[in-house]
Motif scaffolding. Structure first.
Motif, PDB file in Angstrom:
ATOM      1  N   LEU A 138       0.821  -1.204   0.000  1.00  0.00           N
ATOM      2  CA  LEU A 138       0.000   0.000   0.000  1.00  0.00           C
ATOM      3  C   LEU A 138       0.861   1.261   0.000  1.00  0.00           C
ATOM      4  N   ILE A 139       0.534   2.194  -0.875  1.00  0.00           N
ATOM      5  CA  ILE A 139       1.191   3.501  -0.910  1.00  0.00           C
ATOM      6  C   ILE A 139       0.349   4.520  -0.156  1.00  0.00           C
ATOM      7  N   LYS A 140      -0.940   4.587  -0.507  1.00  0.00           N
ATOM      8  CA  LYS A 140      -1.831   5.538   0.147  1.00  0.00           C
ATOM      9  C   LYS A 140      -3.277   5.160  -0.146  1.00  0.00           C
ATOM     10  N   THR A 141      -4.194   5.785   0.576  1.00  0.00           N
ATOM     11  CA  THR A 141      -5.625   5.656   0.305  1.00  0.00           C
ATOM     12  C   THR A 141      -6.199   7.051   0.111  1.00  0.00           C
ATOM     13  N   ALA A 142      -7.355   7.116  -0.541  1.00  0.00           N
ATOM     14  CA  ALA A 142      -7.978   8.412  -0.774  1.00  0.00           C
ATOM     15  C   ALA A 142      -9.496   8.274  -0.775  1.00  0.00           C
ATOM     16  N   PRO A 143     -10.193   9.128  -0.036  1.00  0.00           N
ATOM     17  CA  PRO A 143     -11.657   9.136  -0.101  1.00  0.00           C
ATOM     18  C   PRO A 143     -12.129   9.978  -1.279  1.00  0.00           C
ATOM     19  N   ASP A 144     -13.375   9.863  -1.616  1.00  0.00           N
ATOM     20  CA  ASP A 144     -14.012  10.730  -2.620  1.00  0.00           C
ATOM     21  C   ASP A 144     -13.297  10.735  -3.964  1.00  0.00           C
ATOM     22  N   HIS A 145     -12.775   9.580  -4.352  1.00  0.00           N
ATOM     23  CA  HIS A 145     -12.148   9.438  -5.664  1.00  0.00           C
ATOM     24  C   HIS A 145     -13.267   9.253  -6.700  1.00  0.00           C
ATOM     25  N   HIS A 146     -13.173   9.952  -7.813  1.00  0.00           N
ATOM     26  CA  HIS A 146     -14.220   9.857  -8.831  1.00  0.00           C
ATOM     27  C   HIS A 146     -14.337   8.426  -9.362  1.00  0.00           C
ATOM     28  N   LYS A 153     -18.538   8.675  -6.256  1.00  0.00           N
ATOM     29  CA  LYS A 153     -17.350   8.721  -5.410  1.00  0.00           C
ATOM     30  C   LYS A 153     -17.017   7.319  -4.906  1.00  0.00           C
ATOM     31  N   CYS A 154     -15.742   7.005  -4.873  1.00  0.00           N
ATOM     32  CA  CYS A 154     -15.267   5.719  -4.369  1.00  0.00           C
ATOM     33  C   CYS A 154     -14.121   5.931  -3.396  1.00  0.00           C
ATOM     34  N   HIS A 155     -13.833   4.901  -2.621  1.00  0.00           N
ATOM     35  CA  HIS A 155     -12.582   4.834  -1.880  1.00  0.00           C
ATOM     36  C   HIS A 155     -11.522   4.297  -2.834  1.00  0.00           C
ATOM     37  N   ALA A 156     -10.356   4.914  -2.827  1.00  0.00           N
ATOM     38  CA  ALA A 156      -9.262   4.478  -3.702  1.00  0.00           C
ATOM     39  C   ALA A 156      -8.104   3.964  -2.869  1.00  0.00           C
ATOM     40  N   PHE A 157      -7.549   2.845  -3.273  1.00  0.00           N
ATOM     41  CA  PHE A 157      -6.388   2.234  -2.625  1.00  0.00           C
ATOM     42  C   PHE A 157      -5.274   2.153  -3.669  1.00  0.00           C
ATOM     43  N   PHE A 158      -4.160   2.814  -3.402  1.00  0.00           N
ATOM     44  CA  PHE A 158      -3.037   2.874  -4.341  1.00  0.00           C
ATOM     45  C   PHE A 158      -1.925   1.937  -3.875  1.00  0.00           C
ATOM     46  N   TYR A 159      -1.421   1.117  -4.800  1.00  0.00           N
ATOM     47  CA  TYR A 159      -0.392   0.137  -4.463  1.00  0.00           C
ATOM     48  C   TYR A 159       0.772   0.192  -5.458  1.00  0.00           C
ATOM     49  N   LYS A 160       1.913  -0.259  -4.976  1.00  0.00           N
ATOM     50  CA  LYS A 160       3.029  -0.613  -5.850  1.00  0.00           C
ATOM     51  C   LYS A 160       3.263  -2.107  -5.652  1.00  0.00           C
ATOM     52  N   SER A 161       4.092  -2.697  -6.512  1.00  0.00           N
ATOM     53  CA  SER A 161       4.309  -4.140  -6.457  1.00  0.00           C
ATOM     54  C   SER A 161       5.782  -4.474  -6.317  1.00  0.00           C
ATOM     55  N   ASN A 162       6.073  -5.407  -5.411  1.00  0.00           N
ATOM     56  CA  ASN A 162       7.441  -5.917  -5.287  1.00  0.00           C
ATOM     57  C   ASN A 162       7.785  -6.880  -6.419  1.00  0.00           C
ATOM     58  N   ASP A 176     -19.130   2.541   1.353  1.00  0.00           N
ATOM     59  CA  ASP A 176     -19.772   1.809   2.443  1.00  0.00           C
ATOM     60  C   ASP A 176     -19.354   0.349   2.505  1.00  0.00           C
ATOM     61  N   ARG A 177     -18.396  -0.031   1.660  1.00  0.00           N
ATOM     62  CA  ARG A 177     -17.983  -1.431   1.634  1.00  0.00           C
ATOM     63  C   ARG A 177     -16.484  -1.586   1.846  1.00  0.00           C
ATOM     64  N   SER A 178     -15.855  -0.560   2.365  1.00  0.00           N
ATOM     65  CA  SER A 178     -14.416  -0.660   2.637  1.00  0.00           C
ATOM     66  C   SER A 178     -14.037   0.339   3.724  1.00  0.00           C
ATOM     67  N   ASP A 179     -12.912   0.074   4.354  1.00  0.00           N
ATOM     68  CA  ASP A 179     -12.397   0.926   5.419  1.00  0.00           C
ATOM     69  C   ASP A 179     -11.015   1.415   5.006  1.00  0.00           C
ATOM     70  N   LEU A 180     -10.891   2.713   4.773  1.00  0.00           N
ATOM     71  CA  LEU A 180      -9.604   3.263   4.330  1.00  0.00           C
ATOM     72  C   LEU A 180      -8.500   3.016   5.344  1.00  0.00           C
ATOM     73  N   LYS A 181      -8.830   3.036   6.630  1.00  0.00           N
ATOM     74  CA  LYS A 181      -7.811   2.863   7.670  1.00  0.00           C
ATOM     75  C   LYS A 181      -7.214   1.464   7.665  1.00  0.00           C
ATOM     76  N   SER A 182      -7.982   0.494   7.168  1.00  0.00           N
ATOM     77  CA  SER A 182      -7.490  -0.886   7.151  1.00  0.00           C
ATOM     78  C   SER A 182      -6.421  -1.101   6.088  1.00  0.00           C
ATOM     79  N   GLY A 183      -6.429  -0.254   5.057  1.00  0.00           N
ATOM     80  CA  GLY A 183      -5.480  -0.426   3.963  1.00  0.00           C
ATOM     81  C   GLY A 183      -5.809  -1.572   3.035  1.00  0.00           C
ATOM     82  N   LEU A 184      -6.993  -2.161   3.219  1.00  0.00           N
ATOM     83  CA  LEU A 184      -7.402  -3.318   2.423  1.00  0.00           C
ATOM     84  C   LEU A 184      -8.763  -3.019   1.803  1.00  0.00           C
ATOM     85  N   PRO A 185      -8.880  -3.043   0.478  1.00  0.00           N
ATOM     86  CA  PRO A 185     -10.155  -2.678  -0.142  1.00  0.00           C
ATOM     87  C   PRO A 185     -11.311  -3.622   0.165  1.00  0.00           C
TER      88      PRO A 185
END
Length: 201
Positions: A138-146, A153-162, A176-185
């Motif tokens: 996980l790199i970051k999360t963002a609320p209110d992503h188009h 509006k959606c929750h966005a979870f940004f990742y990079k890959s090893n 309503d189906r994800s928690d940004l604080k968890s870092g897991l969509p």
């Protein structure tokens, strides 16, 4: 060829059709195949056993570029449950495809979208194992992503890959189906993969 099944009365009554464990595994395989193509480890043709046969979007003018190829896969469920083809219908399934800048350019983007209507609860469950198969961090999360849902509006979870360091990943899920604080969509509406650090050949 895509299998089409009608929703059961129970599914219709509950307005819930979720993806099975086998379908989620298949989506994992599609994402891994897409990563190999985008990172130049294989070609679209070599990944046909996983991705299926693509439909190239050929421009009207010969001078235009062929910039995208699309696929549709999955076991689709049709609403309403009755065999009434004149009624408005929605499907459980997913579509995906690649984009590039020009006909001869390498593919630089991949997207997969669940075809679930807003009024039905369609879930593609995501676990830590789902992300680990792609080496995602996980790199970051963002609320209110188009995004293309009822509220826009959606929750966005940004990742990079090893595993695929040249690629960046964005998972979009309904708020309503994800928690940004968890870092897991925990489920997703769509996944977008972009080449962020092109390989020098």
């Amino acid at each position: 060829m895509t299998q089409l099944t009608f929703a059961t009365q129970e599914e219709l009554a509950s307005k819930r059709v979720d993806y099975t464990a086998a379908e989620v595994k298949f989506i994992q395989r599609i994402l891994a195949a897409a990563c190999r193509v985008l990172s130049y480890q294989s070609t679209l043709e070599e990944e046909t056993p996983v991705l299926g046969k693509g439909h190239y979007y050929v421009p009207k003018l010969s001078s235009e570029e062929i910039r995208s190829v699309g696929f549709d896969k999955g076991s689709l469920t049709r609403f309403p449950a009755e065999n009434d083809w004149d009624s408005p219908a929605v499907f459980k399934g997913f579509i995906y495809g690649f984009r590039r800048d020009t006909t001869r350019a390498p593919w630089t983007n991949f997207g997969i979208d669940s075809e679930g209507p807003y009024e039905y609860t369609v879930s593609i469950p995501v676990t830590r194992d789902f992300l680990d198969t792609l080496g995602l961090v996980l790199i970051k999360t963002a609320p209110d992503h188009h995004c293309d849902n009822a509220k826009g509006k959606c929750h966005a979870f940004f990742y990079k890959s090893n595993i695929y360091p040249t690629l960046g990943f964005v998972f979009l899920t309904d708020p309503d189906r994800s928690d940004l604080k968890s870092g897991l969509p925990t489920n997703f509406r769509s996944v977008d993969i972009d080449v962020i650090n092109p390989v020098t050949l």
